[in-house]
Design a protein around this motif. Sequence first.
Motif, PDB file in Angstrom:
ATOM      1  N   ILE A 113      -5.039  -4.108   3.205  1.00 17.69           N
ATOM      2  CA  ILE A 113      -4.165  -4.705   2.191  1.00 17.69           C
ATOM      3  C   ILE A 113      -2.717  -4.716   2.677  1.00 17.69           C
ATOM      4  O   ILE A 113      -2.135  -3.675   2.962  1.00 17.69           O
ATOM      5  N   VAL A 114      -2.171  -5.901   2.819  1.00 10.98           N
ATOM      6  CA  VAL A 114      -0.790  -6.061   3.288  1.00 10.98           C
ATOM      7  C   VAL A 114       0.046  -6.526   2.107  1.00 10.98           C
ATOM      8  O   VAL A 114      -0.182  -7.608   1.561  1.00 10.98           O
ATOM      9  N   GLU A 115       1.001  -5.663   1.696  1.00  9.79           N
ATOM     10  CA  GLU A 115       1.804  -5.997   0.515  1.00  9.79           C
ATOM     11  C   GLU A 115       3.169  -6.548   0.914  1.00  9.79           C
ATOM     12  O   GLU A 115       3.817  -6.014   1.807  1.00  9.79           O
ATOM     13  N   VAL A 116       3.598  -7.591   0.210  1.00  8.88           N
ATOM     14  CA  VAL A 116       4.930  -8.157   0.436  1.00  8.88           C
ATOM     15  C   VAL A 116       5.851  -7.605  -0.644  1.00  8.88           C
ATOM     16  O   VAL A 116       5.570  -7.768  -1.837  1.00  8.88           O
ATOM     17  N   ALA A 117       6.945  -6.950  -0.240  1.00 12.23           N
ATOM     18  CA  ALA A 117       7.860  -6.335  -1.212  1.00 12.23           C
ATOM     19  C   ALA A 117       9.216  -7.039  -1.167  1.00 12.23           C
ATOM     20  O   ALA A 117       9.586  -7.632  -0.147  1.00 12.23           O
ATOM     21  N   PRO A 118       9.971  -6.955  -2.280  1.00  8.98           N
ATOM     22  CA  PRO A 118      11.334  -7.496  -2.254  1.00  8.98           C
ATOM     23  C   PRO A 118      12.185  -6.750  -1.229  1.00  8.98           C
ATOM     24  O   PRO A 118      11.917  -5.591  -0.917  1.00  8.98           O
ATOM     25  N   ARG A 119      13.213  -7.406  -0.708  1.00  5.08           N
ATOM     26  CA  ARG A 119      14.120  -6.730   0.215  1.00  5.08           C
ATOM     27  C   ARG A 119      14.897  -5.656  -0.536  1.00  5.08           C
ATOM     28  O   ARG A 119      15.046  -5.729  -1.760  1.00  5.08           O
TER      29      ARG A 119
END
Length: 214
Positions: free
Chosen positions: A166-172
């Motif tokens: 699972i690869v999560e994209v987070a806010p900067r």
Amino acid sequence: MHYENTLAFARALDAKDPLKHFREQFIFPKYSNTDSLTSIENISNDVRYFCGNSLGLQPKTVRQALLHELDQWAEHGVEGHFRGELPWMHYHKFLTAQSARLVGALPHEVVVMNTLTVNLHLMMASFYRPTPTRYKIVMEAGAFPSDQYAMETQVKWHGYDPEKAIVEVAPRTGEDTLRIEDIVEIIENEGDTVALVMFGGVNYYTGQFYDLEK
Ligand SMILES: Cc1ncc(COP(=O)(O)O)c(C=O)c1O
């Protein structure tokens, strides 16, 4: 209109909002003025409701609709599946036209059924078919908890490790919403290891609308 952080500006935007009459169709909980949530004086005690969960405010028509179905049940018993205005057996068809319009699909392409999490599992039965080289799921960090559990369950069920899959994209750092270019970059970097990209159209918490087509 230039943004101003004032009550007058907010009211002016409300006055211009073409959807503003929908407000009348829902029941707003009342909190007292002493409650810290609603401490602005001289506004009504209606809660200002920004919650994006699937259980929203109660529509004013819901009580009558539920009572109507209870009456149908009382009147017809199990035959309610076949009799009455909205026979239960065909319930999945009654919302077809509206749902198709809502999601931009054709009526024969949509059906309303189940809970959201059950539907996610059913969709992943079709769309998540990992192999030892292509097994990752790209999704937003902080997705709704039941979405996260569903992804984890699917990954484990196929025999892979959620930590790796699972690869999560987070806010900067210092930002609250995701940048489309960051999502695209991760998809491109992970490349052929990606088996599924799982994003809802609108984030339930921030209200961010994702350009899914892009
Ligand atoms: C944003 C969001 N996602 C997912 C769910 C899970 O929906 P369901 O209980 O239909 O599986 C909910 C429901 O609480 C929700 O509010």
